[in-house]
Design a protein around this motif. Structure first.
Motif, PDB file in Angstrom:
ATOM      1  N   ALA A   1      -5.421  13.934  30.277  1.00 27.26           N
ATOM      2  CA  ALA A   1      -6.403  12.875  30.085  1.00 27.26           C
ATOM      3  C   ALA A   1      -5.835  11.567  30.636  1.00 27.26           C
ATOM      4  CB  ALA A   1      -6.734  12.724  28.598  1.00 27.26           C
ATOM      5  N   ASP A   2      -6.704  10.706  31.094  1.00 28.56           N
ATOM      6  CA  ASP A   2      -6.301   9.398  31.623  1.00 28.56           C
ATOM      7  C   ASP A   2      -7.119   8.318  30.909  1.00 28.56           C
ATOM      8  OD1 ASP A   2      -5.425   7.275  33.101  1.00 28.56           O
ATOM      9  OD2 ASP A   2      -6.325   7.919  34.992  1.00 28.56           O
ATOM     10  N   PRO A   3      -6.460   7.529  30.023  1.00 25.09           N
ATOM     11  CA  PRO A   3      -5.033   7.425  29.743  1.00 25.09           C
ATOM     12  C   PRO A   3      -4.557   8.497  28.764  1.00 25.09           C
ATOM     13  CG  PRO A   3      -6.221   5.868  28.367  1.00 25.09           C
ATOM     14  CD  PRO A   3      -7.247   6.517  29.260  1.00 25.09           C
ATOM     15  N   CYS A   4      -3.221   8.632  28.694  1.00 25.91           N
ATOM     16  CA  CYS A   4      -2.627   9.572  27.751  1.00 25.91           C
ATOM     17  C   CYS A   4      -1.255   9.061  27.328  1.00 25.91           C
ATOM     18  CB  CYS A   4      -2.509  10.975  28.360  1.00 25.91           C
ATOM     19  SG  CYS A   4      -1.380  11.090  29.765  1.00 25.91           S
ATOM     20  N   TRP A   5      -0.682   9.723  26.330  1.00 25.79           N
ATOM     21  CA  TRP A   5       0.632   9.348  25.797  1.00 25.79           C
ATOM     22  C   TRP A   5       1.662   9.228  26.922  1.00 25.79           C
ATOM     23  CZ3 TRP A   5       4.519  13.304  23.764  1.00 25.79           C
ATOM     24  CH2 TRP A   5       5.599  12.666  23.124  1.00 25.79           C
ATOM     25  N   VAL A   6       2.545   8.246  26.797  1.00 26.82           N
ATOM     26  CA  VAL A   6       3.455   7.890  27.887  1.00 26.82           C
ATOM     27  C   VAL A   6       4.422   8.993  28.272  1.00 26.82           C
ATOM     28  CG1 VAL A   6       3.339   5.420  27.358  1.00 26.82           C
ATOM     29  CG2 VAL A   6       5.093   6.829  26.254  1.00 26.82           C
ATOM     30  N   THR A   7       4.661   9.986  27.434  1.00 25.89           N
ATOM     31  CA  THR A   7       5.660  11.015  27.722  1.00 25.89           C
ATOM     32  C   THR A   7       5.116  12.185  28.538  1.00 25.89           C
ATOM     33  OG1 THR A   7       7.082  10.491  25.837  1.00 25.89           O
ATOM     34  CG2 THR A   7       7.130  12.760  26.595  1.00 25.89           C
ATOM     35  N   TYR A   8       3.811  12.424  28.513  1.00 25.22           N
ATOM     36  CA  TYR A   8       3.294  13.614  29.188  1.00 25.22           C
ATOM     37  C   TYR A   8       3.620  13.632  30.680  1.00 25.22           C
ATOM     38  CZ  TYR A   8       0.429  14.563  25.010  1.00 25.22           C
ATOM     39  OH  TYR A   8      -0.001  14.830  23.740  1.00 25.22           O
ATOM     40  N   ARG A   9       3.309  12.565  31.396  1.00 22.82           N
ATOM     41  CA  ARG A   9       3.555  12.562  32.843  1.00 22.82           C
ATOM     42  C   ARG A   9       5.032  12.724  33.197  1.00 22.82           C
ATOM     43  NH1 ARG A   9      -0.607   9.253  32.264  1.00 22.82           N
ATOM     44  NH2 ARG A   9      -2.421   9.412  33.635  1.00 22.82           N
ATOM     45  N   PRO A  10       5.935  11.944  32.582  1.00 16.20           N
ATOM     46  CA  PRO A  10       7.349  12.135  32.917  1.00 16.20           C
ATOM     47  C   PRO A  10       7.834  13.560  32.678  1.00 16.20           C
ATOM     48  CG  PRO A  10       7.059  10.060  31.776  1.00 16.20           C
ATOM     49  CD  PRO A  10       5.741  10.764  31.713  1.00 16.20           C
ATOM     50  N   GLN A  11       7.355  14.204  31.635  1.00 14.27           N
ATOM     51  CA  GLN A  11       7.772  15.582  31.394  1.00 14.27           C
ATOM     52  C   GLN A  11       7.247  16.517  32.484  1.00 14.27           C
ATOM     53  OE1 GLN A  11       6.926  16.950  27.413  1.00 14.27           O
ATOM     54  NE2 GLN A  11       8.743  15.943  26.606  1.00 14.27           N
ATOM     55  N   VAL A  12       6.031  16.295  32.932  1.00  9.62           N
ATOM     56  CA  VAL A  12       5.483  17.105  34.017  1.00  9.62           C
ATOM     57  C   VAL A  12       6.370  16.970  35.259  1.00  9.62           C
ATOM     58  CG1 VAL A  12       3.539  17.352  35.611  1.00  9.62           C
ATOM     59  CG2 VAL A  12       3.112  17.038  33.160  1.00  9.62           C
ATOM     60  N   LEU A  13       6.763  15.740  35.575  1.00  8.19           N
ATOM     61  CA  LEU A  13       7.593  15.519  36.753  1.00  8.19           C
ATOM     62  C   LEU A  13       8.985  16.111  36.571  1.00  8.19           C
ATOM     63  CD1 LEU A  13       6.597  11.856  37.695  1.00  8.19           C
ATOM     64  CD2 LEU A  13       5.585  14.014  38.441  1.00  8.19           C
ATOM     65  N   LEU A  14       9.545  16.008  35.374  1.00  9.98           N
ATOM     66  CA  LEU A  14      10.849  16.628  35.101  1.00  9.98           C
ATOM     67  C   LEU A  14      10.814  18.132  35.324  1.00  9.98           C
ATOM     68  CD1 LEU A  14      11.958  14.681  31.897  1.00  9.98           C
ATOM     69  CD2 LEU A  14      13.169  14.710  34.085  1.00  9.98           C
ATOM     70  N   ALA A  15       9.656  18.724  35.050  1.00 17.60           N
ATOM     71  CA  ALA A  15       9.503  20.169  35.246  1.00 17.60           C
ATOM     72  C   ALA A  15       9.199  20.531  36.693  1.00 17.60           C
ATOM     73  CB  ALA A  15       8.399  20.695  34.330  1.00 17.60           C
ATOM     74  N   GLY A  16       9.139  19.512  37.575  1.00 15.59           N
ATOM     75  CA  GLY A  16       8.888  19.768  38.987  1.00 15.59           C
ATOM     76  C   GLY A  16       7.452  20.097  39.310  1.00 15.59           C
ATOM     77  N   LYS A  17       6.521  19.603  38.482  1.00 22.48           N
ATOM     78  CA  LYS A  17       5.113  19.911  38.675  1.00 22.48           C
ATOM     79  C   LYS A  17       4.333  18.649  39.032  1.00 22.48           C
ATOM     80  CE  LYS A  17       5.315  23.639  35.298  1.00 22.48           C
ATOM     81  NZ  LYS A  17       4.641  24.286  34.168  1.00 22.48           N
TER      82      LYS A  17
END
Length: 428
Positions: A117-133
């Protein structure tokens, strides 16, 4: 494309913006400045004494124990879900040091890019990127935050696939952070139908579920609609104000695919956090058993969150903002777009500029919507209303126990300072 965040193999040293803001406020407070602190998403209430007693009683549990958690705590968590209409076997459960760890582990083991969802909790996107997605974002509907607008979701999935992305996970949060709203059952059903059609794993973040302001408000978990493709993640950080104790749990589907997914998350756990600390498992076993004294405390806390969030919502709308009424948790997400011209005369033209101006010139700390993935030019921010209960444990207890917490001098004073800061900002 808009709404798409590229995967990255780089690692930034930047900490989460809400944690960075909280550190800055602490520094300014230590220097003697008075700040109306609405910037940090924490349930600022004292620890319920029986929880501390459970922690003390579990202090001698110093062995590692099973990666997924001891049988007693998993049985207690299973009972918690049973009472919410989700029949659960203890072998469907994993406990962990916070829900963040579980959310990241799920990103690491389940294939596919992630719909947010946009906007969403600040941690979701960084975790997606950490997972290489890749993070594929979809605007929220008018009714509530925490979920993509179903009218836009299906087209976004198809356009993402045409661009070479592989949508495989849909994250839903209700009630949500940052808007403090709860998706209605019919909206949840629409999203579940799309997840079924598009073969998506649903991660349902329900960490605010027990903080609905109206206890009679209908709540529907995606796991009730599509149990075979939903993982529910929750914890005690928000509902019982135990953020620093780091207790999270996940409930996996009961079928073969769910068992495989749970085993893969357990494998990540075994190589990262090993197990939830033994004393914290004792706390979780007590808390998820939901004895009457604990549920009474939880009702009192939810009532306080609702009263104060509604008061802050009124202050923002009276100042000229538009804002969804909060229905769960302790957040309000106003939009000052109607006052764009007045704010431009102060040099404020975007969300981060508004955050900076409020803090530096008005002594009000909030977190700009841009940090939640919102349009950087939007004049939106999140206000965490739970920071208004008091600076001391005595004040916080008084707020929870008061028939009218808004009438307490320390709460009323903070609300007045917020009102004055907004009046100076907008001229209202």
């Amino acid at each position: 494309m808009p709404g798409r965040t590229a995967a990255s193999t780089g690692r930034s040293a930047r900490i989460s913006p809400n944690l960075a803001l909280d550190q800055r406020i602490a520094e300014r407070a230590a220097a003697g400045e008075r700040i109306v602190h609405l910037g940090f998403g924490e349930s600022r209430l004292p620890v319920f004494p029986p929880l501390a007693e459970a922690l003390t009683a579990g202090a001698d549990r110093n062995a590692y124990g099973p990666v997924v958690g001891d049988p007693g705590v998993r049985s207690a968590v299973a009972g918690y879900f049973d009472r919410r209409g989700l029949p659960t076997d203890p072998d469907q459960v994993i406990v962990a040091p916070g829900s963040k760890a579980l959310l990241l582990a799920l990103q690491l083991v389940h294939p596919g890019d992630v719909l947010l969802a946009d906007p969403c909790w600040v941690t979701y996107r960084p975790q997606v990127l950490l997972a290489g997605k890749r993070a594929i974002t979809v605007p929220i509907p008018a009714e509530a935050g925490g979920v993509p607008d179903p009218a836009l979701l299906r087209d976004r999935i198809r356009s993402a696939r045409l661009d070479g992305d592989r949508p495989g996970i849909l994250v839903l949060t209700s009630p949500d952070n940052p808007t403090g709203t709860c998706a209605e059952p019919e909206l949840v059903r629409e999203l579940c139908a799309i997840a079924e059609d598009e073969d998506l794993l649903v991660i349902s973040d329900e960490i605010y579920r027990d903080l609905l302001h109206d206890p009679d408000r209908p709540y529907l978990s995606p796991a009730e609609v599509i149990p075979h493709r939903t993982v529910v993640v929750t914890g005690l950080s928000k509902s019982l104000a135990l953020g620093g104790w780091r207790i999270g749990v996940a409930r996996f589907p009961a079928d073969d695919a769910g068992r495989r997914l749970r085993a893969e998350v357990a494998s990540v756990a075994s190589e990262s956090w090993s197990t939830l600390a033994g004393p914290m498992q004792a706390v979780a076993e007590y808390a998820y058993g939901e004895p009457p004294e604990l549920t009474a405390r939880l009702r009192a806390d939810a009532r306080l969150h609702g009263i104060v969030a509604a008061a802050v919502h009124r202050i923002f709308t009276e100042a000229g903002a538009v804002c969804r009424p909060p229905t769960g948790g302790f957040y309000v997400y106003p939009d000052f777009a109607p006052l764009r011209d007045e704010l431009a005369r102060l040099g404020v033209t975007d969300g981060e500029g508004l955050q900076h101006h409020l803090l530096e010139e008005r002594g009000v700390a909030v977190l700009a919507g841009a940090h939640f993935g919102d349009d950087p030019k939007a004049l939106r921010f999140r206000a965490a209303t739970s920071m208004l209960y008091g600076a001391t444990r005595a004040e916080q207890r008084a707020a929870r126990e008061a028939g009218d917490p808004l009438g307490l001098p320390h709460v009323a004073a903070e609300l007045d300072r917020l009102r004055q800061g907004l009046a100076a900002l907008t001229g209202h």
